[in-house]
Design a protein around this motif. Structure first.
Motif, short mmCIF file in Angstrom:
data_model
loop_
_atom_site.label_atom_id
_atom_site.label_comp_id
_atom_site.label_asym_id
_atom_site.label_seq_id
_atom_site.Cartn_x
_atom_site.Cartn_y
_atom_site.Cartn_z
N SER A 64 8.52 -7.64 8.23
CA SER A 64 8.51 -6.37 7.51
C SER A 64 7.76 -5.34 8.33
O SER A 64 6.95 -5.68 9.20
CB SER A 64 7.85 -6.54 6.13
OG SER A 64 6.54 -7.03 6.26
N SER A 107 4.55 -3.62 2.28
CA SER A 107 5.84 -3.25 2.84
C SER A 107 6.71 -2.63 1.76
O SER A 107 6.51 -2.84 0.56
CB SER A 107 6.53 -4.47 3.45
OG SER A 107 6.72 -5.47 2.46
N ALA A 111 9.71 -4.16 11.80
CA ALA A 111 9.67 -5.62 11.77
C ALA A 111 10.23 -6.20 13.06
O ALA A 111 11.23 -5.71 13.61
CB ALA A 111 10.47 -6.14 10.57
N ASP A 121 5.60 -6.56 -1.44
CA ASP A 121 5.04 -7.63 -0.61
C ASP A 121 3.85 -7.12 0.20
O ASP A 121 3.93 -6.05 0.83
CB ASP A 121 6.08 -8.15 0.37
CG ASP A 121 7.08 -9.08 -0.29
OD1 ASP A 121 6.79 -9.56 -1.41
OD2 ASP A 121 8.14 -9.34 0.31
#
Length: 691
Positions: A424, A321, A473, A388
């Motif tokens: 995300s 992400s 998200a 992430d």
């Protein structure tokens, strides 16, 4: 008496061979060969080199038999073959007896002996500019380019890539000076710095002349300098100019916030204040680069860029992400870093922080950097940026069709909903859709919401892949498309299956598989038919059900009729039945005698009974309707009372076996056998589908 003359001559000598690009020495001599003659006065010699240059020698007077020898040099052309030659001439003020010997020449065959340049590319983890075994990381796949100044232009004359151990070697080059060397990253071909000549001499002991091409971003009095290439390199014939190295020392790396491993494929960009021009102010001229295996990014300032706020942005690779990262215990990005004078390390280590190093200061990083290249020139290192990984299983898929029963030739719309349950965005989502046999995608009908969606790859086949794009998200994306039911759709299972897929850190991540079934009927194109008929009493024996002139022959409800495949149907309140969806072939229908009234006796109605009234052969043809009746020939009052009782109950959901002995069953047949299959049809007896 006769006149006395002089006789001046010349000879020139070069080596038999000469190395291309080198400088060779030759000798030239001038003589007065008239031993019995007179002195040659004002003798002048001239040597003409192969490049047209002339060397003049003022010899002066030469007595009879005297000579004078000189040494000269000439540059051998930079070529792989050919010759280099010189010509010598001589003249005197004294009359000569022979002037044909006043010119001489000689040549050398050019011998090409190539030069080599070599070095290593490594990740300088301890930042000491020395390749330290066990500490620094060799970098394979980096592009190395050798350039040479030719006139007013600088051209690439040799290229290679670094090997698994980070080494490179460019051989077969023309000996000479004015060479340059630069390095580029494997993915974006962005020029990297700072490379260094890390040797004082070549392999053969010649001087190693390479210097860093320092183009300062700050005044020369400051310590911060950078280099995009090594320049002033001299290459020697048959020699290796060694240790022309790139100890890579990047601004930082992009890494996985959870595993703390460097990430390749991330795109890092830099934007600056007004007046900032990447082509002028950055080594390599690009403000965008893609990270390689070590996740490194590097932007090196040159040519006095404007002071102000410089901003970094990161586009994540597939499976990650976009910033900001929140997983793995990393800190949030910090506010603008006011870059001080000198060198600044944002994190203490050169590579990503170790697992377990969380929060501040261990995972500190900045997207905004405040540079003042005049009052506080500085460089930033170890500004490592975390990303992430996307949550595995974040996507959930559901699928519906606008109808569950369709006919051959119909069009049908499918709707797919993709839900992102993660916090995300999930990037580059694609939907893999497997159509049933005979179903074909209709081009131009795909939609994401109300917007057109590109036709899937794999069409007109069954395996389709729709490029759905990013799913935000905690959101739902709906897509739809139409298919047509073609030839072969009745033979398949009619089940469509859809799965959402995106690329995760360890490979593709798949959602659940959603399915929707469509039952395909032939419609006007069907070749299946129906069998209809009745079970009735024939009290007058004419094989016809009479309901006139006071004579009424009743249909018998609740009689089970069984087909060869085990499917069955039950007669309705009037003794009638129908079976549809029957294939065009010969079928046998048999009465379950246990469901007949007590005392019922079956009679053949035609030759299709084959002499047995309990069964009948039915010859079905494509799309037709056939009739098959069953006749009960006994009309005793007791049996008729049973029939009337059944009719009074209306439609029966299950047959009622007769009680007592069956007069048509022989004593050796045993008890009646009931079919083990269930009723295959609607809840109303008399209507069923044989399967």
């Amino acid at each position: 008496s006769g006149a006395v003359f002089a006789d001046v001559t010349t000879e020139v000598d070069l080596p038999a061979t000469a190395v291309a690009g080198s400088v060779v020495s030759g000798t030239v001599s001038f003589s007065n060969s008239a031993a019995a003659g007179t002195t040659a006065t004002a003798v002048v010699g001239t040597v003409t080199l192969s490049n047209g240059q002339q060397i003049t020698y003022t010899v002066g007077d030469l007595a009879p038999g005297a000579s004078q020898t000189y040494t000269f040099t000439t540059t051998v052309p930079s070529t792989t073959s050919g010759t280099v030659g010189v010509t010598s001439t001589v003249a005197t003020a004294t009359p000569e007896s022979d002037s044909t010997n006043n010119t001489a020449s000689d040549v050398s065959n050019i011998n090409f002996v190539g030069a080599t340049i070599s070095g290593q590319v490594y990740y300088d983890l301890d930042r000491n500019r020395v390749l330290t075994s066990g500490v620094d990381t060799p970098l394979p796949g980096y592009r190395v380019e050798l350039l040479r100044v030719v006139g007013s232009a600088t051209v690439v004359v040799g290229t290679t890539t670094s090997a698994a151990d980070g080494s490179y070697n460019i051989a077969g080059q023309m000996p000479g000076s004015d060479y340059q060397l630069r390095f580029k990253d494997p993915l974006g071909n962005v020029i990297l710095g700072t490379p260094f000549n890390q040797a004082a001499t070549t392999q053969a002991g010649n001087p190693s002349t390479g210097t860093n091409a320092l183009v300062a971003a700050v005044p020369a009095s400051q310590t911060v300098t950078i280099a995009g290439f090594i320049e002033n390199i001299t290459l020697y014939a048959g020699d290796n100019t060694v240790s022309q190295n790139l100890p890579l020392d990047p601004n930082g790396v992009i890494y996985d916030s959870v595993t703390r491993q460097p990430l390749s494929g991330a795109t890092v960009s830099m934007a600056g204040p007004a007046g900032f021009d990447p082509a002028t102010h950055l080594v390599g001229g690009s403000a965008t680069m893609v990270t390689g295996a070590i996740g490194a990014y590097q932007f090196l300032f040159v040519n006095t860029p404007p002071s102000g706020i410089y901003t970094l942005s990161v586009t994540p690779p597939a499976g990650y992400s976009a910033p900001n990262a929140s997983a793995g215990g990393v800190a949030a990005p910090q506010a603008t870093l006011v870059v001080p004078n000198g060198l600044t390390e944002v994190q203490p280590q050169v590579g990503p922080p170790a697992v377990g190093t969380n929060g501040l200061p261990g995972t500190r990083y900045h997207f905004s950097l405040d540079y003042d290249f005049v009052s506080r020139p500085g460089e930033v290192f170890n500004n490592h940026i975390p990303l992430d990984p996307l949550v595995t299983g974040a996507l959930l898929v559901s699928k519906v069709g606008e109808k569950s029963v369709a006919e051959l030739g119909d069009s049908l719309r499918y709707t797919i909903r993709v839900t992102n349950n993660a916090g995300s965005v999930v990037s580059a989502v694609r939907v893999e859709d497997l159509l049933p046999a005979g179903f074909r995608f209709i081009p131009g009908t795909a939609r994401r919401g109300s917007a057109a969606l590109a036709d899937p790859s794999g069409s007109p086949g069954r395996s389709l892949v729709f490029a759905l794009g990013d799913v935000a998200a905690n959101s739902v994306v709906e897509m739809s498309y139409f298919v047509r039911l073609g030839v072969g759709s009745q033979q398949g299972d009619g089940i469509n299956r859809a799965t959402a897929v995106f690329d995760g850190p360890a490979g593709p991540v798949r959602s659940n598989t959603a399915a929707f079934k469509v039952t395909v009927q032939g419609g006007v194109f069907s070749n299946e038919g129906c069998i209809v008929g009745a079970v009735y009493t024939d009290c007058d024996g004419n094989h016809v059900q009479n309901n006139v002139s006071g004579s009424r022959e009743f249909g018998i409800p609740g009689v089970r009729l069984v087909m060869l495949d085990g499917s069955y149907v039950i007669t309705d309140a009037d003794g009638k039945y129908s079976v549809c969806g029957v294939k065009p072939q010969t079928h046998v229908i048999k009465v379950d005698r246990s469901t007949l009234p007590k005392g019922a006796h079956m009679l053949p109605s035609s030759n299709r009974n084959a002499g047995d009234g309990n069964s009948v052969f039915v010859d079905m043809k494509g799309g037709e309707m056939a009739r098959a009746d069953f006749i009960v020939g006994s009309c005793s009052p007791d049996m008729l009372d049973q029939v009337k009782a059944r009719r009074a109950q209306g439609d029966l959901l299950s047959p009622t076996p007769a009680k007592g002995p069956d007069p048509q069953r022989r004593s050796d047949e045993g008890a009646p056998i009931l079919p083990s299959v269930l009723y295959d049809g609607p809840s109303t007896p008399g209507q069923g589908v044989a399967k």
